[in-house]
Write a protein that holds these residues in place. Sequence first.
Motif, PDB file in Angstrom:
ATOM      1  N   LYS A   1      -6.369  -6.592  -1.219  1.00  0.00           N
ATOM      2  CA  LYS A   1      -6.127  -6.794   0.210  1.00  0.00           C
ATOM      3  C   LYS A   1      -4.654  -6.494   0.477  1.00  0.00           C
ATOM      4  CE  LYS A   1      -7.604 -10.814  -0.646  1.00  0.00           C
ATOM      5  NZ  LYS A   1      -7.904 -12.271  -0.606  1.00  0.00           N
ATOM      6  N   SER A   2      -4.403  -5.389   1.134  1.00  0.00           N
ATOM      7  CA  SER A   2      -3.024  -4.920   1.294  1.00  0.00           C
ATOM      8  C   SER A   2      -2.663  -4.814   2.764  1.00  0.00           C
ATOM      9  CB  SER A   2      -2.852  -3.562   0.606  1.00  0.00           C
ATOM     10  OG  SER A   2      -1.516  -3.139   0.660  1.00  0.00           O
ATOM     11  N   ALA A   3      -1.396  -5.054   3.060  1.00  0.00           N
ATOM     12  CA  ALA A   3      -0.879  -4.856   4.412  1.00  0.00           C
ATOM     13  C   ALA A   3      -0.428  -3.403   4.564  1.00  0.00           C
ATOM     14  CB  ALA A   3       0.289  -5.802   4.675  1.00  0.00           C
ATOM     15  N   VAL A   4      -0.492  -2.908   5.787  1.00  0.00           N
ATOM     16  CA  VAL A   4      -0.162  -1.509   6.039  1.00  0.00           C
ATOM     17  C   VAL A   4       1.239  -1.154   5.539  1.00  0.00           C
ATOM     18  CG1 VAL A   4       0.379   0.124   7.897  1.00  0.00           C
ATOM     19  CG2 VAL A   4      -1.741  -1.192   7.973  1.00  0.00           C
ATOM     20  N   ALA A   5       2.195  -2.044   5.777  1.00  0.00           N
ATOM     21  CA  ALA A   5       3.590  -1.749   5.437  1.00  0.00           C
ATOM     22  C   ALA A   5       3.911  -1.927   3.959  1.00  0.00           C
ATOM     23  CB  ALA A   5       4.513  -2.646   6.267  1.00  0.00           C
ATOM     24  N   HIS A   6       2.958  -2.376   3.160  1.00  0.00           N
ATOM     25  CA  HIS A   6       3.226  -2.681   1.753  1.00  0.00           C
ATOM     26  C   HIS A   6       2.944  -1.488   0.833  1.00  0.00           C
ATOM     27  CE1 HIS A   6       2.889  -7.335   2.333  1.00  0.00           C
ATOM     28  NE2 HIS A   6       3.791  -6.775   3.114  1.00  0.00           N
ATOM     29  N   PHE A   7       3.540  -0.355   1.147  1.00  0.00           N
ATOM     30  CA  PHE A   7       3.339   0.826   0.304  1.00  0.00           C
ATOM     31  C   PHE A   7       3.938   0.616  -1.084  1.00  0.00           C
ATOM     32  CE2 PHE A   7       4.936   4.885  -1.355  1.00  0.00           C
ATOM     33  CZ  PHE A   7       3.739   5.585  -1.434  1.00  0.00           C
ATOM     34  N   ASN A   8       5.095  -0.009  -1.163  1.00  0.00           N
ATOM     35  CA  ASN A   8       5.736  -0.232  -2.465  1.00  0.00           C
ATOM     36  C   ASN A   8       4.885  -1.137  -3.357  1.00  0.00           C
ATOM     37  OD1 ASN A   8       7.947   1.341  -1.759  1.00  0.00           O
ATOM     38  ND2 ASN A   8       9.122  -0.406  -0.976  1.00  0.00           N
ATOM     39  N   GLU A   9       4.270  -2.138  -2.756  1.00  0.00           N
ATOM     40  CA  GLU A   9       3.397  -3.020  -3.536  1.00  0.00           C
ATOM     41  C   GLU A   9       2.194  -2.256  -4.083  1.00  0.00           C
ATOM     42  OE1 GLU A   9       4.842  -3.737  -0.790  1.00  0.00           O
ATOM     43  OE2 GLU A   9       5.720  -5.759  -0.874  1.00  0.00           O
TER      44      GLU A   9
END
Length: 319
Positions: free
Chosen positions: A115-123
């Motif tokens: 489950k990822s947030a849109v802005a969490h590309f680095n994660e």
Amino acid sequence: MSTASMTSSRIFRKLVFASCTAGAALLLFRSIPPMAVNHRPYSPPVHRDGQFSNATKEKYRRSFKFSLEPRSYKRRMPQRFWENKRNERGSEFDFVLLPTKPFCNPEHWLLLVVKSAVAHFNERMSLRNVLAKIKSSQLRIIFVLGKDSSANYNAVQESKFYNDIVVGNFEDTYANLTIKTLLSLKFVTRFCRDVKFIASVDDDVVMSISGIINYITALEANKNVVHCGDHLNKAAKVTRKGKWAIQIAKYDTTYYPPYCNGVCYIMSYEAASALHEMSLVTPSDIPIDDALITGILREKARIDLEKMPRGLCEHHSKR
């Protein structure tokens, strides 16, 4: 003395003797102390409001068992969650973007659903790099996002490059985390039916992939279990105030069923499929996704709950 008088005297003496004997026996019986028998039925101590006392609560915490009775202690759910009614939020669980190539195959043993947030590309890149170092064809990862109304992110480009992005028909907000998790179950049951195990994780997790693999290797005998990674919440009280407040109209009992409260949990495909089936006929208006998925839906599907060893998956902040 006549014969009649002698007979009457003998009868009188016998009556007196019998009376004395009975009296002595009665005195002896009365001198024996009564047995200490408590005939009062046992009832657990309760407060005036009908809730169990702290002592009773602690007793149940120490000897906790997963009873599947809807009205058992601390496992009561509102009746509306037990009723099977078609979920009216179906359009929110539609896919806006899917991987362009076939995603899962029988060779895949463990699917990481993030489950990822849109802005969490680095994660997302951090998790991709972890799997790239392992170089196992048995592992697969998929990231589930919502729509971004700001237009600052191009999910299509990332999906074309990595082929591991799913976007649902809802805004990518923290309040929609429950919908994101339910969309994850829908994706698994539709596109990854050959996968044996599914790990539902947050994108800020630190995982021991080798430790998880070693743990689930021995789990195939018992598929009807959800395994909590970070914390198993046995007695979560429903909050009426603050960030996680739930209105009484939505949830009118005091406690949630036990659920996984943490960054990851693991289950078999069979368990994931059962949870998805229950989600189709159960209200999904509880914003705490762990409480709904691994608590309410799991309880309704009659799936057990277990705790994994520490250190298999943790938040970055705990490292």
